[in-house]
Design a protein around this motif. Structure first.
Motif, PDB file in Angstrom:
ATOM      1  N   PHE A  76       0.833  -1.194   0.000  1.00  0.00           N
ATOM      2  CA  PHE A  76       0.000   0.000   0.000  1.00  0.00           C
ATOM      3  C   PHE A  76       0.877   1.256   0.000  1.00  0.00           C
ATOM      4  CE2 PHE A  76      -3.399  -2.724   2.180  1.00  0.00           C
ATOM      5  CZ  PHE A  76      -4.153  -2.842   1.020  1.00  0.00           C
ATOM      6  N   PRO A  77       0.361   2.380  -0.529  1.00  0.00           N
ATOM      7  CA  PRO A  77       1.165   3.606  -0.618  1.00  0.00           C
ATOM      8  C   PRO A  77       1.631   4.095   0.750  1.00  0.00           C
ATOM      9  CG  PRO A  77      -1.136   4.025  -1.218  1.00  0.00           C
ATOM     10  CD  PRO A  77      -0.977   2.549  -1.123  1.00  0.00           C
ATOM     11  N   ALA A  78       2.900   4.469   0.818  1.00  0.00           N
ATOM     12  CA  ALA A  78       3.555   4.709   2.105  1.00  0.00           C
ATOM     13  C   ALA A  78       2.933   5.849   2.898  1.00  0.00           C
ATOM     14  CB  ALA A  78       5.042   4.986   1.869  1.00  0.00           C
ATOM     15  N   GLU A  79       2.692   6.995   2.252  1.00  0.00           N
ATOM     16  CA  GLU A  79       2.176   8.144   2.984  1.00  0.00           C
ATOM     17  C   GLU A  79       0.804   7.851   3.584  1.00  0.00           C
ATOM     18  OE1 GLU A  79       5.107   9.650  -0.023  1.00  0.00           O
ATOM     19  OE2 GLU A  79       3.427   8.242  -0.035  1.00  0.00           O
ATOM     20  N   LEU A  80      -0.070   7.231   2.810  1.00  0.00           N
ATOM     21  CA  LEU A  80      -1.401   6.896   3.323  1.00  0.00           C
ATOM     22  C   LEU A  80      -1.302   5.859   4.440  1.00  0.00           C
ATOM     23  CD1 LEU A  80      -4.451   7.426   2.996  1.00  0.00           C
ATOM     24  CD2 LEU A  80      -4.518   5.509   1.377  1.00  0.00           C
ATOM     25  N   CYS A  81      -0.423   4.880   4.291  1.00  0.00           N
ATOM     26  CA  CYS A  81      -0.200   3.882   5.357  1.00  0.00           C
ATOM     27  C   CYS A  81       0.161   4.570   6.671  1.00  0.00           C
ATOM     28  CB  CYS A  81       0.923   2.932   4.959  1.00  0.00           C
ATOM     29  SG  CYS A  81       0.441   1.576   3.893  1.00  0.00           S
ATOM     30  N   ASN A  82       1.092   5.516   6.599  1.00  0.00           N
ATOM     31  CA  ASN A  82       1.543   6.201   7.810  1.00  0.00           C
ATOM     32  C   ASN A  82       0.417   6.996   8.450  1.00  0.00           C
ATOM     33  OD1 ASN A  82       4.131   5.183   7.476  1.00  0.00           O
ATOM     34  ND2 ASN A  82       4.848   6.970   6.335  1.00  0.00           N
ATOM     35  N   ILE A  83      -0.389   7.663   7.623  1.00  0.00           N
ATOM     36  CA  ILE A  83      -1.502   8.453   8.152  1.00  0.00           C
ATOM     37  C   ILE A  83      -2.501   7.551   8.868  1.00  0.00           C
ATOM     38  CG2 ILE A  83      -3.524   9.808   7.491  1.00  0.00           C
ATOM     39  CD1 ILE A  83      -1.780  11.036   5.253  1.00  0.00           C
ATOM     40  N   VAL A  84      -2.865   6.429   8.227  1.00  0.00           N
ATOM     41  CA  VAL A  84      -3.858   5.532   8.827  1.00  0.00           C
ATOM     42  C   VAL A  84      -3.317   4.914  10.112  1.00  0.00           C
ATOM     43  CG1 VAL A  84      -5.231   3.441   8.483  1.00  0.00           C
ATOM     44  CG2 VAL A  84      -4.948   5.063   6.601  1.00  0.00           C
ATOM     45  N   ALA A  85      -2.046   4.541  10.136  1.00  0.00           N
ATOM     46  CA  ALA A  85      -1.452   3.971  11.351  1.00  0.00           C
ATOM     47  C   ALA A  85      -1.472   4.991  12.484  1.00  0.00           C
ATOM     48  CB  ALA A  85      -0.019   3.516  11.061  1.00  0.00           C
ATOM     49  N   TRP A  86      -1.101   6.223  12.183  1.00  0.00           N
ATOM     50  CA  TRP A  86      -1.080   7.280  13.197  1.00  0.00           C
ATOM     51  C   TRP A  86      -2.485   7.570  13.721  1.00  0.00           C
ATOM     52  CZ3 TRP A  86      -2.772  12.523  11.929  1.00  0.00           C
ATOM     53  CH2 TRP A  86      -2.675  13.392  13.021  1.00  0.00           C
ATOM     54  N   LYS A  87      -3.457   7.698  12.815  1.00  0.00           N
ATOM     55  CA  LYS A  87      -4.820   7.984  13.251  1.00  0.00           C
ATOM     56  C   LYS A  87      -5.419   6.798  14.004  1.00  0.00           C
ATOM     57  CE  LYS A  87      -6.319  11.692  10.224  1.00  0.00           C
ATOM     58  NZ  LYS A  87      -7.457  12.255   9.464  1.00  0.00           N
ATOM     59  N   SER A  88      -5.096   5.589  13.577  1.00  0.00           N
ATOM     60  CA  SER A  88      -5.615   4.405  14.272  1.00  0.00           C
ATOM     61  C   SER A  88      -5.156   4.382  15.724  1.00  0.00           C
ATOM     62  CB  SER A  88      -5.148   3.123  13.563  1.00  0.00           C
ATOM     63  OG  SER A  88      -5.661   3.049  12.254  1.00  0.00           O
ATOM     64  N   ALA A  89      -3.891   4.690  15.947  1.00  0.00           N
ATOM     65  CA  ALA A  89      -3.365   4.720  17.315  1.00  0.00           C
ATOM     66  C   ALA A  89      -4.077   5.794  18.135  1.00  0.00           C
ATOM     67  CB  ALA A  89      -1.860   4.974  17.283  1.00  0.00           C
ATOM     68  N   GLU A  90      -4.277   6.969  17.546  1.00  0.00           N
ATOM     69  CA  GLU A  90      -4.976   8.050  18.247  1.00  0.00           C
ATOM     70  C   GLU A  90      -6.414   7.664  18.589  1.00  0.00           C
ATOM     71  OE1 GLU A  90      -4.938  11.824  16.295  1.00  0.00           O
ATOM     72  OE2 GLU A  90      -3.270  12.484  17.569  1.00  0.00           O
ATOM     73  N   GLN A  91      -7.024   6.845  17.737  1.00  0.00           N
ATOM     74  CA  GLN A  91      -8.426   6.470  17.912  1.00  0.00           C
ATOM     75  C   GLN A  91      -8.596   5.241  18.802  1.00  0.00           C
ATOM     76  OE1 GLN A  91      -9.140   6.095  13.736  1.00  0.00           O
ATOM     77  NE2 GLN A  91      -9.468   8.293  13.425  1.00  0.00           N
ATOM     78  N   GLY A  92      -7.509   4.719  19.315  1.00  0.00           N
ATOM     79  CA  GLY A  92      -7.598   3.635  20.285  1.00  0.00           C
ATOM     80  C   GLY A  92      -7.516   2.236  19.718  1.00  0.00           C
ATOM     81  N   TYR A  93      -7.200   2.086  18.431  1.00  0.00           N
ATOM     82  CA  TYR A  93      -7.060   0.751  17.835  1.00  0.00           C
ATOM     83  C   TYR A  93      -5.723   0.138  18.249  1.00  0.00           C
ATOM     84  CZ  TYR A  93     -11.089   1.725  14.853  1.00  0.00           C
ATOM     85  OH  TYR A  93     -12.354   2.011  14.395  1.00  0.00           O
ATOM     86  N   ARG A  94      -5.715  -1.144  18.464  1.00  0.00           N
ATOM     87  CA  ARG A  94      -4.489  -1.848  18.880  1.00  0.00           C
ATOM     88  C   ARG A  94      -3.510  -2.014  17.716  1.00  0.00           C
ATOM     89  NH1 ARG A  94      -4.664  -4.408  23.848  1.00  0.00           N
ATOM     90  NH2 ARG A  94      -6.692  -4.345  24.904  1.00  0.00           N
ATOM     91  N   ARG A  95      -4.009  -1.939  16.517  1.00  0.00           N
ATOM     92  CA  ARG A  95      -3.162  -2.016  15.332  1.00  0.00           C
ATOM     93  C   ARG A  95      -3.758  -1.108  14.271  1.00  0.00           C
ATOM     94  NH1 ARG A  95      -5.678  -6.860  15.857  1.00  0.00           N
ATOM     95  NH2 ARG A  95      -3.765  -7.785  16.672  1.00  0.00           N
ATOM     96  N   SER A  96      -3.006  -0.854  13.226  1.00  0.00           N
ATOM     97  CA  SER A  96      -3.497   0.001  12.160  1.00  0.00           C
ATOM     98  C   SER A  96      -4.757  -0.588  11.533  1.00  0.00           C
ATOM     99  CB  SER A  96      -2.428   0.180  11.071  1.00  0.00           C
ATOM    100  OG  SER A  96      -2.946   0.919   9.980  1.00  0.00           O
TER     101      SER A  96
END
Length: 528
Positions: free
Chosen positions: A285-305
């Motif tokens: 998957f495209p790197a920039e979007l991957c990083n954004i989703v991983a960062w937002k997932s952590a902020e939203q309380g998900y245990r993984r992206s």
């Protein structure tokens, strides 16, 4: 912003002024495209199984703007010979159509193959081949068997097994004549609209993970079907296999670094999510979007992206798994990092992207809210793909313009203007060195236009859906496109003398237009 628009328009005018010197190559394939659910009808003919669009339209008719469905549509199931005569009269080199999965595998899996379904597509393909029209077959155009959706559909990690088995049935039965295969049509619309939102069947609306898990499972299924063809069928059949992705152009609203980055993120969310794993050098998957989703997932309380990862084996399987890039293109848009932002569900794909979208009001508007004539958008899209993915072979597998039934059925000047603009874009791309092999106009005929039912019309041929035989009549755009195919030139001044098309058995397709005069009738159409 205005500077970008003015430059685009200037390029179109310049192209038109030099039209005599610009010609499509003799081996360039001109065609038209359709999809099974949108035109075939025969929704339960013989032993055909139920699809997700059958289920949706029957159980929730209010989901469709005019409460219609594709039960009969243009009835190509009965009228396929008429359709081929239309292709023949236009002079098409190729025709792109899709197979209804549940018509040849009523239960979705390969334990039961429908003899009637196989016979229908054999007859359809044979009719094209008889007149030297190249069949381009899409295996999946949004009509998943309902029995597979009951098992999770694209969210089921075993989906790739079902799809590979289905693809093998198609290769085995039709591959001696079909040399151009497309696995999936428009993964974004399948995954985001069907699983990550509530705008297309099966309306799962799992906004947080639906798009991303669907994307991964779809890409693995595509790769499995591709490698099955390359390994077990291509050596004897000699064809090619690819995928079609919707690539509408996304440009920055201003020349600022923030807006350029916003445009890139939007492109990744719209189509890079599906193109990058196949066509990029590194895959995944495209790197920039991957990083954004991983960062937002952590902020939203998900245990993984919320975006799953590819294993090394999966990344290798998917990377390079396409002989060509099929591009469905309709429009363009401008993107901002700071302006025109809308509120989206949190979390969701669009919230993850987090950009604003702007469509200049001076861009001509079609009957579809999402479709405007965006200057030079096809040229920008094709040259971007050419540079980004190291000159892939490209086919424009859909490109078209909608008008409403009230806009004048036959004198569709808006569609004519659109086709001329986009075909000039295609010529510009060829001159820029893009390896563009063909162009499929959407659509050969009016069809069931998904959520809008029959309220938006894309056809070169009008279909009288109220008539017994679903009579077809050519619009002005059909004659203009025919002239382009014959001459290989986009003539901005060509006007047809009449709108009558003859076919060999003495019948004819006739429209309400003679010697530049509009008439209300009478009409005469027959070929059954």
């Amino acid at each position: 912003m205005k500077l970008l628009i003015i430059i685009g328009l200037a390029a179109v005018w310049c192209d038109a002024a030099q039209w005599q010197d610009r010609r499509f190559p003799d081996d360039f394939r001109f065609g038209a495209a359709t999809a099974a659910y949108q035109i075939e009808g025969g929704w339960n003919a013989d032993d055909k199984g139920e699809s997700i669009w059958d289920r949706l339209t029957h159980t929730n008719p209010d989901f469709i703007a005019d409460r219609s469905n594709g039960d009969v549509a243009a009835d190509t199931y009965s009228n396929y010979r008429t359709d081929v005569q239309m292709m023949r009269e236009l002079g098409l080199d190729a025709y792109r159509f899709s197979i209804a999965w549940s018509r040849i595998l009523p239960n979705g899996i390969s334990s039961k193959v429908s003899d009637a379904g196989i016979a229908f597509y054999n007859n359809y393909i044979n009719e094209m081949v008889k007149y030297n029209i190249t069949p381009m077959v899409t295996l999946y155009h949004w009509d998943l068997p309902q029995k597979l959706q009951d098992l999770g559909g694209f969210m089921n990690p075993n989906f790739h097994e079902w799809f590979e088995d289905y693809a093998r049935v198609a290769y085995e039965n039709f591959g001696d004549r079909v040399k151009h295969w497309i696995t999936f049509n428009e993964p974004r619309e399948i995954c985001y609209e069907g699983y990550g939102s509530d705008t297309k069947a099966p309306v799962i609306n799992a906004t947080d993970i639906g798009t991303y898990y669907c994307a991964k499972n779809l890409l693995i299924a595509h790769a499995k079907a591709y490698h099955a063809y390359v390994k077990d069928f291509k050596p004897k059949q000699g064809g090619v296999c690819g995928i079609t992705i919707s690539v509408n152009w996304v440009g920055p609203l201003t020349d600022s670094e923030d807006d350029r980055l916003a445009a890139e993120i939007k492109r990744q969310a719209e189509w890079g999510l599906y193109a990058e794993p196949i066509f990029s050098e590194y895959g995944g998957f495209p790197a920039e979007l991957c990083n954004i989703v991983a960062w937002k997932s952590a902020e939203q309380g998900y245990r993984r992206s919320r975006m799953p990862e590819f294993t090394d084996e999966e990344r290798t399987l998917v990377r390079g798994s396409s002989d060509f890039f099929g591009v469905n293109h309709y429009s363009g848009t401008l993107v901002s990092a700071t302006h025109y932002k809308e509120t989206h569900p949190v979390p969701s794909l669009l919230d993850d992207a987090g950009v604003g979208v702007y469509n200049p009001p001076e861009w001509p508007q079609s009957a579809s809210s999402w479709l405007r004539l965006s200057p030079n958008s096809l040229y920008y899209a094709l040259t971007h793909l050419d540079t980004k993915y190291n000159k892939p072979i490209i086919y424009v597998t859909e490109n078209g313009w909608s008008e409403s039934p009230e806009d004048g059925y036959y004198i569709d000047n808006g569609r004519v203007e659109y086709f001329r603009a986009k075909l000039n874009d295609a010529l510009d791309a060829l001159e820029a060195g893009v390896d563009l092999r063909g162009y499929m106009a959407w659509s050969l005929m009016d069809n069931f236009e998904w959520n809008q039912g029959y309220l938006e019309r894309f056809g070169l041929f009008e279909v009288d859906f109220k008539s017994e035989y679903k009579e077809r009549r050519p619009r002005k755009s059909a004659f203009v496109y025919k002239h382009i195919i014959e001459t290989r030139v986009v003539d901005p001044y060509y006007e047809p003398d009449s709108l009558t098309m003859w076919i060999d058995d003495g019948h004819y397709f006739q429209s309400a237009y003679y010697n530049n005069q509009y008439s209300s009738g009478p009409f005469s159409v027959s070929y059954n």
